[in-house]
Design a protein around this motif. Structure first.
Motif, mmCIF file in Angstrom:
data_model
loop_
_atom_site.group_PDB
_atom_site.id
_atom_site.type_symbol
_atom_site.label_atom_id
_atom_site.label_comp_id
_atom_site.label_asym_id
_atom_site.label_seq_id
_atom_site.Cartn_x
_atom_site.Cartn_y
_atom_site.Cartn_z
ATOM 1 N N THR A 231 -42.597 48.173 -40.474
ATOM 2 C CA THR A 231 -42.810 47.534 -39.183
ATOM 3 C C THR A 231 -44.099 48.085 -38.605
ATOM 4 O O THR A 231 -44.193 49.268 -38.281
ATOM 5 N N SER A 232 -45.096 47.237 -38.534
ATOM 6 C CA SER A 232 -46.409 47.646 -38.056
ATOM 7 C C SER A 232 -47.196 46.401 -37.674
ATOM 8 O O SER A 232 -46.976 45.334 -38.245
ATOM 9 N N THR A 233 -48.121 46.560 -36.752
ATOM 10 C CA THR A 233 -48.966 45.433 -36.379
ATOM 11 C C THR A 233 -50.108 45.223 -37.355
ATOM 12 O O THR A 233 -50.741 44.174 -37.357
ATOM 13 N N SER A 234 -50.387 46.234 -38.197
ATOM 14 C CA SER A 234 -51.513 46.103 -39.118
ATOM 15 C C SER A 234 -51.157 46.319 -40.592
ATOM 16 O O SER A 234 -51.888 45.876 -41.464
ATOM 17 N N ILE A 235 -50.049 46.987 -40.872
ATOM 18 C CA ILE A 235 -49.683 47.317 -42.247
ATOM 19 C C ILE A 235 -48.485 46.489 -42.684
ATOM 20 O O ILE A 235 -47.476 46.432 -41.980
ATOM 21 N N LYS A 236 -48.625 45.852 -43.840
ATOM 22 C CA LYS A 236 -47.539 45.031 -44.378
ATOM 23 C C LYS A 236 -46.531 45.862 -45.161
ATOM 24 O O LYS A 236 -45.328 45.711 -45.018
#
Length: 96
Positions: free
Chosen positions: A7-12
């Protein structure tokens, strides 16, 4: 190497190969994948436990480890595993 979605805004997703100490990070925005050889398992464990993956990346990984980047790679389309294996083989040849 298996990837663990995060869960991250930049990491998948994040992957780690304990046998070779290679950390891999797949990003959302540009679909790039970065490989960081020589990352200790303790750093990977801390990364996975971090509340903010981006903050941990900036503080503990980025600019601290040698890296290389594969661009425009989806995590699981045809050919991805072969690209990752080829990249790992290239990193294994780096002395130091």
């Amino acid at each position: 190497m298996q990837y663990i979605p995060v869960t991250s805004t930049s990491i998948k997703a994040i992957g780690y190969d304990g046998a070779t100490s290679i950390l891999s990070i797949a990003f959302l925005k540009d679909r790039s994948v970065y490989f960081y050889p020589g990352v200790p398992s303790e750093v990977f464990d801390g990364f996975m436990a971090a509340e903010s993956k981006g903050t941990f990346l900036a503080a503990k990984i980025k600019d601290k480890y040698l890296y290389f980047k594969l661009e425009d790679v989806e995590l699981f389309p045809k050919g991805t595993i072969e690209k990752i294996k080829a990249a790992q083989a290239a990193v294994a040849q780096i002395g130091g």
